[in-house]
Design an enzyme around this catalytic site. Structure first.
Site, PDB file in Angstrom:
ATOM      1  N   TYR A 120       3.466   0.230   0.480  1.00  0.00           N
ATOM      2  CA  TYR A 120       2.810   1.521   0.301  1.00  0.00           C
ATOM      3  C   TYR A 120       3.861   2.619   0.234  1.00  0.00           C
ATOM      4  O   TYR A 120       4.877   2.577   0.936  1.00  0.00           O
ATOM      5  CB  TYR A 120       1.861   1.821   1.461  1.00  0.00           C
ATOM      6  N   ASP A 128      -8.966   3.373   0.148  1.00  0.00           N
ATOM      7  CA  ASP A 128      -9.963   4.387   0.472  1.00  0.00           C
ATOM      8  C   ASP A 128     -10.045   5.442  -0.625  1.00  0.00           C
ATOM      9  O   ASP A 128      -9.206   5.499  -1.531  1.00  0.00           O
ATOM     10  CB  ASP A 128      -9.611   5.056   1.801  1.00  0.00           C
TER      11      ASP A 128
END
Length: 412
Positions: free
Chosen positions: A215, A156
Site C-alpha cells: 500500500y 473501502d
C-alpha cells in the site's frame, strides 16, 4: 437530549501533553489539499503518468504473470490439470485480471445494493462470458446475468488501486483474455482500467495465493488554504459534532471525535501543542515495525469480536518506510510537497494502514520515542491510536505471489 460524551485515552509518557487529541488529529489530517492527490491517482489510473517516476533512483517493477506466479503459464496449467479424465472445476478456465481504478469514483470494491462499486461494474461486464448452464440458473432465479469475481483485497470507499488483482472462471473455452479486457474497459467509462488479463492455474486464488500486499499513502504536507478546491477540503464542525458541512467527513469518520466545543486553529493548536511534524521522524517510527510479526488489533477498526485476540490479528511487516516526494502540479514548478508512506505486509486488517499513518504523524509531531508504535501495539484500548487518516490518500499499489524482494521497495 443529552450531548454525547467522548472518552479519550490518557498516555502516560513524557510527551503526553504535546500529543494531539482525537479532534485535533482529525483537523490536522483533513485540512489538506486532497484534491491534488485525487487528481494524481486519476492520472495514474488513466496511464498518463507512472508512480515509479516519483522515486529516486527511478524504479522499474515487473508485473509479469509468469514471474509473479513463479513458473511459466503452460507448466503451471499442466501441473494443476487432472490427467485422469475428471471434469468439474478442473475443466474450467481461470482468468487473472489486473485492475486500476480511482477510489473517488466508486463506493468501494464490494458490491452493495444501490451503490456504484468496482465489483458491480466488473461482474456486470463479465456476464457475457458465463457458461450456458450458469446463465440458465441465473435466469431461473430471476437474477441478472453477471459473472463472479474473487479479489485479493477489498478496498473501502475512496481508496484507489493501481494493480488490484481479481479472478474470474468460466467453462467456456472460446474466451480470450483480450475479450475480457475490452468488455470491462467498455463498461467502465474511463473510471476503471484493465491493466492486463491472463489465463492462470485453476488453483490460483487472488487472496489466498498472495504472499504480500503493498500500500502507498500520499499525505499532502501543505495546508489547504485560499479559495477554490483547496478551500472546499477544510473541515468545519457544527454544534452537533457529528454532521458535516462540506461532504468530506462521514458519520463513520466522526466517530470518536473529541469533546471540545471551540474551533481549532490549524496553524496554532491549543495548549502550545506542535503544529507540524517531521517526515524523517515518521520514517524512523515506521522502520521499527519491519521484519516483525505483531498483532495490529490496536491499529484496526470495525473488526468482529472474534478477531480481537490471537493469530487472526497478526501481520508480518516486510517493509515500512516514509519519504518526502514531489507531485507534479501546474501551480508549482517543482511540484507539491507530499509524504509518501510505503507499507508491505503479508496481510492488512480493516483500516490498518490509515490508522498507522495517522498515528505515526501524531507521534512524530509529539516527539515520541522511536519505539512508540511498538508500545502502542501493547495498549489495551484502541483510543490509544489515532483515528484513521482520510481514505483519499490510500492506494493499493500491487499484490505479490512470490516471496517479497526487499530490492523491489520504492522507498529505500
Amino acid at each position: 437530549m443529552a450531548s454525547r460524551v467522548y472518552a479519550h485515552y490518557h498516555h502516560g509518557d513524557a510527551c503526553s501533553k504535546a500529543r494531539w487529541n482525537t479532534r485535533e488529529t482529525f483537523r490536522f489530517m483533513y485540512d489538506r489539499p486532497w484534491q491534488h492527490v485525487l487528481d494524481f491517482y486519476s492520472n495514474a489510473v488513466a496511464g498518463k503518468l507512472s508512480v515509479l517516476n516519483l522515486f529516486e533512483p527511478k524504479k522499474i517493477l515487473a508485473h509479469d504473470d509468469e514471474e509473479r506466479e513463479g513458473m511459466p503459464l503452460q507448466t503451471e496449467l499442466e501441473t494443476c490439470g487432472r490427467k485422469d479424465g475428471r471434469t468439474g472445476r478442473w475443466e474450467r478456465v481461470n482468468f487473472k485480471i489486473l485492475l486500476s481504478y480511482n477510489g473517488a469514483s466508486f463506493d468501494g470494491w464490494q458490491k452493495q445494493p444501490d451503490l456504484y462499486t468496482v465489483q458491480s461494474v466488473v461482474e456486470k461486464s463479465l456476464g457475457a462470458f458465463v457458461d450456458e448452464k450458469k446463465a440458465q440458473l441465473l435466469k431461473k432465479k430471476c437474477k441478472p446475468l453477471e459473472g463472479r469475481v474473487l479479489v485479493a483485497g477489498r478496498t473501502d470507499k475512496g481508496v484507489s488501486a493501481l494493480n488490484q488483482v481479481c479472478s474470474f472462471y468460466t467453462w467456456r473455452k472460446d474466451i480470450e483474455p483480450i475479450d475480457i479486457k475490452d468488455a470491462i474497459n467498455k463498461d467502465a467509462s474511463g473510471k476503471l482500467r484493465v491493466v492486463s488479463v491472463s489465463k492462470v492455474s485453476r488453483e490460483f486464488h487472488p487472496n489466498f495465493s498472495a504472499k504480500w500486499r503493498r500500500y502507498l499513502y500520499i499525505f499532502p504536507l501543505d495546508h489547504a488554504c485560499g479559495s477554490g478546491q483547496d478551500r472546499e477540503n477544510l473541515i468545519f464542525f457544527d454544534e452537533n459534532h457529528g454532521k458535516q458541512r462540506n461532504g468530506l467527513l462521514s458519520e463513520e469518520n466522526t466517530e470518536g471525535v473529541g469533546e471540545e466545543d471551540d474551533e481549532l486553529e490549524t496553524e496554532e493548536v491549543n495548549g502550545g501543542k506542535p503544529s507540524d511534524f517531521s517526515v524523517s521522524k515518521v520514517d524512523q517510527l515506521l522502520q521499527q515495525l519491519q521484519g516483525k510479526l505483531l498483532s495490529y488489533k490496536m491499529f484496526a477498526r470495525d473488526l468482529k469480536a472474534a478477531r480481537n485476540e490471537g493469530p487472526p490479528t497478526e501481520c508480518f511487516m516486510y517493509h515500512a518506510r516514509a519519504a518526502e516526494i514531489r507531485l507534479s502540479s501546474p501551480e508549482y514548478v517543482e511540484g507539491r510537497r507530499v509524504m509518501c508512506v510505503e507499507l508491505v505486509a503479508n496481510r492488512f486488517l480493516r483500516k490498518m494502514v490509515r490508522v498507522l499513518v495517522a498515528t505515526s504523524i501524531r507521534e512524530a509531531a509529539a516527539g515520541a520515542e522511536n519505539d512508540a508504535l511498538l508500545k502502542l501495539v501493547e495498549a489495551s484500548c484502541r483510543r490509544a491510536t489515532a483515528p484513521p487518516a482520510p481514505s483519499e490518500g490510500l492506494c493499493l499499489f500491487d499484490v505479490g505471489y512470490v516471496d517479497f524482494d526487499p530490492h523491489s521497495s520504492l522507498i529505500s
